[in-house]
Every structure is written in structure tokens, then in C-alpha cells.
Design a protein around this motif. Structure first.
Motif, PDB file in Angstrom:
ATOM      1  N   ALA A   4      40.082  37.587  64.087  1.00 60.95           N
ATOM      2  CA  ALA A   4      39.665  37.754  62.612  1.00 60.95           C
ATOM      3  C   ALA A   4      38.127  37.544  62.394  1.00 60.95           C
ATOM      4  CB  ALA A   4      40.674  37.126  61.380  1.00 60.95           C
ATOM      5  N   LYS A   5      37.556  38.330  61.599  1.00 60.71           N
ATOM      6  CA  LYS A   5      36.125  37.843  61.064  1.00 60.71           C
ATOM      7  C   LYS A   5      36.133  37.554  59.609  1.00 60.71           C
ATOM      8  CE  LYS A   5      34.422  42.546  61.040  1.00 60.71           C
ATOM      9  NZ  LYS A   5      33.376  43.474  61.440  1.00 60.71           N
ATOM     10  N   LEU A   6      35.122  36.644  59.328  1.00 57.32           N
ATOM     11  CA  LEU A   6      35.000  36.493  58.002  1.00 57.32           C
ATOM     12  C   LEU A   6      33.811  37.484  57.596  1.00 57.32           C
ATOM     13  CD1 LEU A   6      34.858  32.408  57.725  1.00 57.32           C
ATOM     14  CD2 LEU A   6      36.647  33.948  56.930  1.00 57.32           C
ATOM     15  N   LEU A   7      34.147  38.155  56.455  1.00 56.61           N
ATOM     16  CA  LEU A   7      33.224  39.011  55.955  1.00 56.61           C
ATOM     17  C   LEU A   7      32.444  38.488  54.889  1.00 56.61           C
ATOM     18  CD1 LEU A   7      35.208  42.326  55.442  1.00 56.61           C
ATOM     19  CD2 LEU A   7      33.786  41.676  57.316  1.00 56.61           C
ATOM     20  N   THR A   8      32.949  37.387  54.205  1.00 54.51           N
ATOM     21  CA  THR A   8      32.353  36.644  53.070  1.00 54.51           C
ATOM     22  C   THR A   8      32.433  35.186  53.336  1.00 54.51           C
ATOM     23  OG1 THR A   8      34.017  36.729  51.414  1.00 54.51           O
ATOM     24  CG2 THR A   8      32.337  38.349  51.120  1.00 54.51           C
ATOM     25  N   LYS A   9      31.525  34.399  53.136  1.00 54.89           N
ATOM     26  CA  LYS A   9      31.576  32.949  53.316  1.00 54.89           C
ATOM     27  C   LYS A   9      32.254  32.595  52.127  1.00 54.89           C
ATOM     28  CE  LYS A   9      28.693  29.042  53.894  1.00 54.89           C
ATOM     29  NZ  LYS A   9      29.357  27.992  53.211  1.00 54.89           N
ATOM     30  N   PRO A  10      33.364  31.581  52.625  1.00 57.24           N
ATOM     31  CA  PRO A  10      34.304  31.022  51.373  1.00 57.24           C
ATOM     32  C   PRO A  10      33.489  30.404  50.192  1.00 57.24           C
ATOM     33  CG  PRO A  10      34.805  30.198  53.546  1.00 57.24           C
ATOM     34  CD  PRO A  10      33.604  30.960  53.714  1.00 57.24           C
ATOM     35  N   GLY A  11      34.042  31.056  48.901  1.00 57.03           N
ATOM     36  CA  GLY A  11      33.465  30.650  47.655  1.00 57.03           C
ATOM     37  C   GLY A  11      34.339  30.410  46.770  1.00 57.03           C
ATOM     38  N   TRP A  12      33.994  29.676  45.623  1.00 52.87           N
ATOM     39  CA  TRP A  12      34.717  29.715  44.343  1.00 52.87           C
ATOM     40  C   TRP A  12      35.218  31.170  43.869  1.00 52.87           C
ATOM     41  CZ3 TRP A  12      37.661  25.399  43.426  1.00 52.87           C
ATOM     42  CH2 TRP A  12      38.217  25.488  42.308  1.00 52.87           C
ATOM     43  N   LEU A  13      36.363  31.092  43.363  1.00 53.69           N
ATOM     44  CA  LEU A  13      36.833  32.471  42.552  1.00 53.69           C
ATOM     45  C   LEU A  13      36.315  32.295  41.016  1.00 53.69           C
ATOM     46  CD1 LEU A  13      40.115  33.745  43.644  1.00 53.69           C
ATOM     47  CD2 LEU A  13      38.117  34.874  43.725  1.00 53.69           C
ATOM     48  N   LEU A  14      35.359  33.268  40.618  1.00 49.54           N
ATOM     49  CA  LEU A  14      34.890  32.796  39.173  1.00 49.54           C
ATOM     50  C   LEU A  14      34.847  34.347  38.730  1.00 49.54           C
ATOM     51  CD1 LEU A  14      33.495  30.894  37.383  1.00 49.54           C
ATOM     52  CD2 LEU A  14      31.576  31.447  38.515  1.00 49.54           C
ATOM     53  N   GLY A  15      35.750  34.732  37.715  1.00 50.03           N
ATOM     54  CA  GLY A  15      35.652  36.155  37.183  1.00 50.03           C
ATOM     55  C   GLY A  15      36.140  36.980  37.943  1.00 50.03           C
ATOM     56  N   GLY A  16      36.974  36.876  38.898  1.00 48.35           N
ATOM     57  CA  GLY A  16      37.502  37.786  39.853  1.00 48.35           C
ATOM     58  C   GLY A  16      36.558  38.144  41.074  1.00 48.35           C
ATOM     59  N   GLU A  17      35.385  37.447  41.133  1.00 47.19           N
ATOM     60  CA  GLU A  17      34.340  37.566  42.193  1.00 47.19           C
ATOM     61  C   GLU A  17      34.241  36.227  42.990  1.00 47.19           C
ATOM     62  OE1 GLU A  17      30.460  39.082  41.582  1.00 47.19           O
ATOM     63  OE2 GLU A  17      30.830  39.456  39.687  1.00 47.19           O
ATOM     64  N   ILE A  18      33.897  36.442  44.346  1.00 46.97           N
ATOM     65  CA  ILE A  18      33.785  35.357  45.129  1.00 46.97           C
ATOM     66  C   ILE A  18      32.325  34.519  44.803  1.00 46.97           C
ATOM     67  CG2 ILE A  18      33.760  34.279  47.391  1.00 46.97           C
ATOM     68  CD1 ILE A  18      35.744  36.520  48.187  1.00 46.97           C
ATOM     69  N   ALA A  19      32.129  33.377  44.080  1.00 46.52           N
ATOM     70  CA  ALA A  19      31.100  32.931  43.775  1.00 46.52           C
ATOM     71  C   ALA A  19      30.335  32.193  45.190  1.00 46.52           C
ATOM     72  CB  ALA A  19      31.037  31.869  42.531  1.00 46.52           C
ATOM     73  N   GLN A  20      29.142  32.358  45.178  1.00 44.45           N
ATOM     74  CA  GLN A  20      28.466  31.588  46.229  1.00 44.45           C
ATOM     75  C   GLN A  20      27.852  30.321  45.810  1.00 44.45           C
ATOM     76  OE1 GLN A  20      28.726  32.792  49.450  1.00 44.45           O
ATOM     77  NE2 GLN A  20      30.035  33.868  48.444  1.00 44.45           N
ATOM     78  N   LEU A  21      27.749  29.137  46.626  1.00 43.88           N
ATOM     79  CA  LEU A  21      27.241  27.963  46.100  1.00 43.88           C
ATOM     80  C   LEU A  21      25.800  27.873  46.206  1.00 43.88           C
ATOM     81  CD1 LEU A  21      28.701  25.367  45.410  1.00 43.88           C
ATOM     82  CD2 LEU A  21      28.628  24.625  47.825  1.00 43.88           C
ATOM     83  N   VAL A  22      25.103  27.448  45.251  1.00 49.52           N
ATOM     84  CA  VAL A  22      23.588  27.250  45.251  1.00 49.52           C
ATOM     85  C   VAL A  22      23.183  25.967  44.843  1.00 49.52           C
ATOM     86  CG1 VAL A  22      21.401  28.216  43.993  1.00 49.52           C
ATOM     87  CG2 VAL A  22      23.644  29.726  44.383  1.00 49.52           C
TER      88      VAL A  22
END
Length: 138
Positions: A58-76
């Protein structure tokens, strides 16, 4: 002679994730999605995975992030505070969010068989660093 470990198939990885209490669901349609993409979530965090190339189940398509409003949020990281950011929303990250995200990422990497780097194993790393003191510098 060293023994080689047989790699699990992508379906076996999905089954393992399900057995470890991850929520596994087919990802919705999108312009940048690969066929067979699944959204994996647990503890309020999520990532998208797809069947990997030869040598990786398996490959990760998106870096793990917090679920916010149905989207995977990225950490800034803004230097004084970490934020979770989607295309529509940005909120301050709490310590509980960061702990859950770190735990999710560690468990996902273990289940998928992904490489875990030392600095990522020590704590949560941000997707981008936006410090206001260096804004406008070359």
C-alpha cells in the motif's frame, strides 16, 4: 541465509486495518484520486491509501491529517502555534489533536508496513512551516 518476509496483498492490509479498529471506506470521487483509493480513519485523524507498486502492498496518497469538515486537514506550524488547515477552514491545533494524530500515524505505518523515520517517531511533524519573522526574506 536470510529469510524474506512475504508481503501482504492490499486486501490483506485493508483487512488488518479493519481488525485494528480503523474505519476503512472507499474514498469519494476526485480529480487526483487513484483507482482503488480508500480513506482510513481513527481517533479523528485520517489518510488515504491505495494499492502500492511492486515491493509495497500500500502507498499513502495523503499524509495523515486531522478530519475537519469532511476534509483531511494538513498541519501548519506558524512558530508560536500549530494549526490544522483545509481548503476552507483553519483552526488552532490542540494538544489532544496532536497526540491523536501522532498515535494514528504510528499505528497506520505499523499496519501498512510503511517506513517510520526517527524524527517522525519522536513527535508530530508539520506539513509546512510559516514563520512570520522570516516572511519576505530570500
Amino acid at each position: 541465509m536470510a529469510k524474506t518476509k512475504a508481503l501482504p496483498s492490499f486486501n490483506e492490509v485493508l483487512t488488518k486495518l479493519g481488525n485494528e479498529k480503523f474505519d476503512v471506506a472507499a474514498a469519494g470521487e476526485g480529480s487526483n484520486r487513484v483507482a482503488g483509493t480508500y480513506r482510513v480513519s481513527k481517533y479523528g485523524a485520517a489518510a488515504e491509501i491505495a494499492p502500492g507498486a511492486k515491493g509495497s502492498p500500500a502507498k499513502l496518497l495523503t499524509k495523515p491529517g486531522w478530519l475537519l469538515g469532511g476534509e483531511i486537514a494538513q498541519l501548519v506550524d506558524r512558530g508560536y502555534q500549530k494549526f490544522v488547515k483545509t481548503s476552507r477552514l483553519e483552526v488552532p491545533a490542540t494538544a489532544d489533536m496532536l497526540r491523536a494524530l501522532h498515535k494514528f500515524e504510528a499505528e497506520l505505518n505499523e499496519a501498512v508496513g510503511a517506513l517510520t523515520l526517527y524524527n517522525e517517531a519522536m513527535g508530530t511533524t508539520s506539513d509546512s512551516y510559516l514563520y512570520d519573522r522570516v516572511a519576505g526574506r530570500e
